[in-house]
Design an enzyme around this catalytic site. Sequence first.
Site, mmCIF file in Angstrom:
data_model
loop_
_atom_site.group_PDB
_atom_site.id
_atom_site.type_symbol
_atom_site.label_atom_id
_atom_site.label_comp_id
_atom_site.label_asym_id
_atom_site.label_seq_id
_atom_site.Cartn_x
_atom_site.Cartn_y
_atom_site.Cartn_z
ATOM 1 N N TYR A 1 15.648 38.869 19.259
ATOM 2 C CA TYR A 1 16.343 37.580 19.322
ATOM 3 C C TYR A 1 17.487 37.600 20.348
ATOM 4 C CZ TYR A 1 18.639 33.298 17.736
ATOM 5 O OH TYR A 1 19.213 32.048 17.678
ATOM 6 N N LYS B 1 17.736 35.245 23.907
ATOM 7 C CA LYS B 1 18.813 34.307 24.226
ATOM 8 C C LYS B 1 19.562 34.726 25.497
ATOM 9 C CE LYS B 1 18.022 31.455 20.887
ATOM 10 N NZ LYS B 1 17.492 30.106 21.189
#
Length: 235
Positions: free
Chosen positions: A160, A164
Amino acid sequence: MTTTLITGANKGLGYETARRLIAEGHTVWIGARDAERGRQAAERLGASFVQLDVTDDDSVAAAVRTVEAQGGLDVLINNAGIEVRRADNSVVPTVETTADEMRKTFDTNVFGVVRVLHAFVPLLRKSASPVVVNVSSGLGSLHHVADPDQPAYMFPGMDYPASKLVVNMITVQYAKALPDFRINSVEPGFTKTDLNGNTGFQTVEQGSEIIVRMALVGSDGPTGGYFDRNGALPW
């Protein structure tokens, strides 16, 4: 009238962002992979619905045709995102993360953003004041994740945050390529949503504040930046 499309908007931050932008006078498209949930959300809000799976080229192309046929687009909010977690809602540790898990996360969080931008930029070019908001995360700050004094340092997973971080690079490169657009990354904060198993400590009202603020920027507003509700963040 400003027309806005929000991906992944049938719940959570996307839904609250839609509610607030409608209150600001925007015409809002609820983009959602699940048609039934998307339609229900749109009906509750007084928005329009478009089926949109950011991992599927045909779905995105069809969404472009639908939105264009209804008059065009001014604001695009890339909100759809996933985080791979275990059955007990725990984060998969970095050393246990597989390539398949990384691929699944990147397919939505990274390639989905590129897929949607690539498809919708020609339509956005027709707007007098095109705006793009990419929903990132504080975990996308390499500076924060590498600093032992920052809460992000303690996050144990890899897929994750890496996704990002790439979203932030996408933001910078698109902003340079499209100087007439306002294109920014935003960090909503650790918000209670299904993404994290509702473990966040912020409400969606608090988390959506920076998304809405950047969706409302004018042609003299910032571009190529990375912001939370308190201001600019370090990359």
